[in-house]
Design a protein around this motif. Structure first.
Motif, PDB file in Angstrom:
ATOM      1  N   ASP A 104      31.595 -44.434  62.624  1.00 28.98           N
ATOM      2  CA  ASP A 104      32.004 -45.432  63.616  1.00 28.98           C
ATOM      3  C   ASP A 104      31.943 -44.898  65.041  1.00 28.98           C
ATOM      4  OD1 ASP A 104      34.194 -43.750  63.638  1.00 28.98           O
ATOM      5  OD2 ASP A 104      35.546 -45.168  62.639  1.00 28.98           O
ATOM      6  N   ALA A 105      31.494 -43.643  65.208  1.00 27.97           N
ATOM      7  CA  ALA A 105      31.322 -43.075  66.548  1.00 27.97           C
ATOM      8  C   ALA A 105      30.327 -41.922  66.486  1.00 27.97           C
ATOM      9  CB  ALA A 105      32.659 -42.587  67.111  1.00 27.97           C
ATOM     10  N   ILE A 106      29.654 -41.696  67.616  1.00 35.20           N
ATOM     11  CA  ILE A 106      28.718 -40.578  67.720  1.00 35.20           C
ATOM     12  C   ILE A 106      29.018 -39.820  69.011  1.00 35.20           C
ATOM     13  CG2 ILE A 106      26.307 -39.857  67.771  1.00 35.20           C
ATOM     14  CD1 ILE A 106      25.527 -42.527  66.574  1.00 35.20           C
ATOM     15  N   PHE A 107      29.264 -38.538  68.865  1.00 33.75           N
ATOM     16  CA  PHE A 107      29.472 -37.648  70.012  1.00 33.75           C
ATOM     17  C   PHE A 107      28.238 -36.766  70.128  1.00 33.75           C
ATOM     18  CE2 PHE A 107      31.348 -33.382  71.300  1.00 33.75           C
ATOM     19  CZ  PHE A 107      31.236 -33.641  72.657  1.00 33.75           C
ATOM     20  N   VAL A 167      33.589 -39.547  82.538  1.00 37.26           N
ATOM     21  CA  VAL A 167      33.522 -40.925  83.024  1.00 37.26           C
ATOM     22  C   VAL A 167      33.493 -41.863  81.818  1.00 37.26           C
ATOM     23  CG1 VAL A 167      32.264 -42.573  84.458  1.00 37.26           C
ATOM     24  CG2 VAL A 167      32.215 -40.126  85.038  1.00 37.26           C
ATOM     25  N   TYR A 168      34.543 -42.681  81.691  1.00 31.70           N
ATOM     26  CA  TYR A 168      34.654 -43.587  80.548  1.00 31.70           C
ATOM     27  C   TYR A 168      33.950 -44.909  80.877  1.00 31.70           C
ATOM     28  CZ  TYR A 168      38.150 -40.136  79.340  1.00 31.70           C
ATOM     29  OH  TYR A 168      38.793 -38.946  79.068  1.00 31.70           O
ATOM     30  N   ARG A 169      33.006 -45.281  79.993  1.00 31.12           N
ATOM     31  CA  ARG A 169      32.215 -46.480  80.257  1.00 31.12           C
ATOM     32  C   ARG A 169      32.209 -47.407  79.038  1.00 31.12           C
ATOM     33  NH1 ARG A 169      28.535 -42.459  82.696  1.00 31.12           N
ATOM     34  NH2 ARG A 169      28.796 -42.523  84.958  1.00 31.12           N
ATOM     35  N   GLU A 170      31.326 -48.391  79.066  1.00 22.66           N
ATOM     36  CA  GLU A 170      31.317 -49.472  78.083  1.00 22.66           C
ATOM     37  C   GLU A 170      31.085 -48.994  76.637  1.00 22.66           C
ATOM     38  OE1 GLU A 170      29.405 -52.841  81.088  1.00 22.66           O
ATOM     39  OE2 GLU A 170      28.107 -51.517  79.908  1.00 22.66           O
ATOM     40  N   SER A 171      30.401 -47.893  76.451  1.00 20.37           N
ATOM     41  CA  SER A 171      30.028 -47.463  75.099  1.00 20.37           C
ATOM     42  C   SER A 171      31.203 -46.998  74.250  1.00 20.37           C
ATOM     43  CB  SER A 171      28.983 -46.350  75.161  1.00 20.37           C
ATOM     44  OG  SER A 171      29.554 -45.163  75.703  1.00 20.37           O
ATOM     45  N   ILE A 183      29.606 -44.546  71.358  1.00 18.88           N
ATOM     46  CA  ILE A 183      28.757 -43.395  71.695  1.00 18.88           C
ATOM     47  C   ILE A 183      29.296 -42.719  72.946  1.00 18.88           C
ATOM     48  CG2 ILE A 183      26.477 -42.649  72.472  1.00 18.88           C
ATOM     49  CD1 ILE A 183      25.193 -44.698  70.798  1.00 18.88           C
ATOM     50  N   ALA A 184      29.339 -41.382  72.896  1.00 18.68           N
ATOM     51  CA  ALA A 184      29.743 -40.592  74.061  1.00 18.68           C
ATOM     52  C   ALA A 184      28.902 -39.324  74.062  1.00 18.68           C
ATOM     53  CB  ALA A 184      31.225 -40.256  73.986  1.00 18.68           C
ATOM     54  N   CYS A 185      28.797 -38.703  75.213  1.00 21.84           N
ATOM     55  CA  CYS A 185      27.952 -37.502  75.275  1.00 21.84           C
ATOM     56  C   CYS A 185      28.433 -36.524  76.337  1.00 21.84           C
ATOM     57  CB  CYS A 185      26.498 -37.886  75.570  1.00 21.84           C
ATOM     58  SG  CYS A 185      26.206 -38.510  77.251  1.00 21.84           S
ATOM     59  N   THR A 196      18.446 -51.741  65.313  1.00 17.46           N
ATOM     60  CA  THR A 196      18.798 -52.167  63.942  1.00 17.46           C
ATOM     61  C   THR A 196      19.972 -53.144  63.925  1.00 17.46           C
ATOM     62  OG1 THR A 196      20.141 -50.152  63.735  1.00 17.46           O
ATOM     63  CG2 THR A 196      17.901 -50.085  62.851  1.00 17.46           C
ATOM     64  N   GLY A 197      20.375 -53.622  65.100  1.00 19.49           N
ATOM     65  CA  GLY A 197      21.410 -54.650  65.174  1.00 19.49           C
ATOM     66  C   GLY A 197      22.825 -54.136  65.143  1.00 19.49           C
ATOM     67  N   ILE A 198      23.019 -52.842  65.240  1.00 20.43           N
ATOM     68  CA  ILE A 198      24.368 -52.279  65.248  1.00 20.43           C
ATOM     69  C   ILE A 198      24.926 -52.367  66.663  1.00 20.43           C
ATOM     70  CG2 ILE A 198      25.741 -50.177  64.900  1.00 20.43           C
ATOM     71  CD1 ILE A 198      23.679 -49.378  62.764  1.00 20.43           C
ATOM     72  N   LYS A 199      26.107 -52.962  66.802  1.00 20.30           N
ATOM     73  CA  LYS A 199      26.671 -53.215  68.123  1.00 20.30           C
ATOM     74  C   LYS A 199      27.441 -52.000  68.659  1.00 20.30           C
ATOM     75  CE  LYS A 199      27.139 -58.185  67.277  1.00 20.30           C
ATOM     76  NZ  LYS A 199      28.094 -59.313  67.192  1.00 20.30           N
ATOM     77  N   ILE A 200      27.264 -51.768  69.958  1.00 20.64           N
ATOM     78  CA  ILE A 200      27.956 -50.680  70.666  1.00 20.64           C
ATOM     79  C   ILE A 200      28.846 -51.318  71.730  1.00 20.64           C
ATOM     80  CG2 ILE A 200      27.661 -48.605  72.073  1.00 20.64           C
ATOM     81  CD1 ILE A 200      24.776 -48.432  70.935  1.00 20.64           C
ATOM     82  N   PRO A 201      30.160 -51.082  71.747  1.00 16.86           N
ATOM     83  CA  PRO A 201      30.903 -50.122  70.921  1.00 16.86           C
ATOM     84  C   PRO A 201      31.603 -50.761  69.715  1.00 16.86           C
ATOM     85  CG  PRO A 201      32.276 -50.829  72.716  1.00 16.86           C
ATOM     86  CD  PRO A 201      30.985 -51.603  72.845  1.00 16.86           C
TER      87      PRO A 201
END
Length: 335
Positions: free
Chosen positions: A244-247, A329-333, A274-276, A264-269
């Protein structure tokens, strides 16, 4: 194209090379004003320019700093070079650039090229923490100081500029957990980069803090580029591994992962956050924008440049490791 020389000016006027040399240095005591004026007029007409390289070599210095980076695809390294060059130019130094293309052999060739061209010092972000260790040490023993930045090596006795990868990774994973994520994939960097281990440790310790079991299958080496991130997530989906999350180790792998999920149609977030690490301008130019740890690239470039100059002015200066603060920086993802 033939460059005009002092010899050309001397022949044109029928005087000695030493007289021309003195005049061009502004020696008013040994060359008359009239002769100086003639020499300067001929020098300008012939397009004479002083050979700075030859002058600096006589002084045992080329006033040149080499910068070697792993790649120039992401804006981080491009910006680092821009800021470092600005600072070094202002301090009277020129810059020689090279990229290693994430290849230790190319890096070694680049370093030897810079040695051949007699750079005074080198700013280096390594592509492998072991392969060229002896080469780095040989260059330093030869009297060419090296300052490592971003990608550093703990066992090297050189000055190093970095961020705290462990802490920033820990807090990023903690953020994902507080957002309700418990099945967090970590797309790691290559196993031969020190930053990779520090970020993995931060990831594991954050899971431990919240009593979330670590799963080996959730640790996926995904390199540093777009295709690696995309392929890693494709593999996870094909193996039916729930997450349910990718770092991500770097912004480019995050972009690759994001691209596959959206295709593939998977919605973020909503479905997967996703964060990096190592975020740049790209993180806010995509939709949804990506939560990222952003390094203080301008400060890092100026600090590294300042230290290499200090090292040249005082070779006995003690090496130091400087850890700079980075902004998350926290954003939409991850909202």
């Amino acid at each position: 194209m033939k460059y005009a020389t002092i010899i050309d000016i001397a022949k044109e006027l029928g005087i000695s090379k030493s007289t021309v040399s003195r005049a061009l240095r502004g020696d008013n005591q040994n060359v008359s004003k009239e002769t100086q004026a003639k020499i300067l007029e001929v020098a300008q007409r012939l397009g004479y320019k002083r050979n700075e390289l030859a002058v600096n070599l006589r002084k045992q210095s080329t006033r040149t700093i080499g910068i070697v980076v792993p790649e120039m695809i992401t804006s981080f390294y491009v910006n680092f070079i821009t800021y470092a060059q600005k600072y070094l130019n202002k301090s009277g130094y020129r810059v020689m650039l090279a990229q290693s293309q994430e290849n230790p052999e190319v890096e070694r060739i680049n370093l030897q090229m810079m040695e051949d061209y007699r750079v005074d010092g080198i700013l280096l972000s390594i592509c492998h923490d072991q392969v060229n260790l002896n080469e780095y040490r040989r260059i330093i023993r030869k009297g060419i100081p090296i300052v490592l930045f971003d990608r550093t090596i703990a066992e090297m006795d050189v000055s190093q500029i970095k961020i705290d990868d462990y802490i920033k990774s820990f807090f990023m994973v903690e953020h994902l957990i507080r957002k309700g994520k418990t099945k967090i994939i970590h797309l790691t960097g290559p196993s031969y980069i020190q930053n990779t281990f520090e970020r993995i440790k931060g990831y594991k310790d954050a899971l431990s803090k919240f009593n979330i079991p670590f799963k080996e299958e959730y640790l996926v080496e995904a390199g540093v580029d777009f295709n690696s991130g995309e392929n890693a997530v494709r593999m996870l989906v094909e193996k039916n591994i729930p997450f349910d999350a990718i770092f991500c180790f770097t912004e480019m792998s995050a972009l690759g992962a994001k691209n596959y999920l959206q295709a593939t149609g998977i919605k973020i977030p909503q479905d997967v956050s996703i964060a990096c690490m190592s975020g740049t301008e790209l993180s806010k130019l995509v939709y949804p924008t990506i939560t990222a740890v952003e390094q203080p690239v301008e400060l890092m470039a100026e600090t590294a440049s300042k230290i290499i100059i200090e090292k040249l002015e005082n070779p006995a200066m003690t090496n130091k490791t400087i850890v700079l603060d980075a902004e998350t920086v926290y954003r939409e993802s991850t909202l």
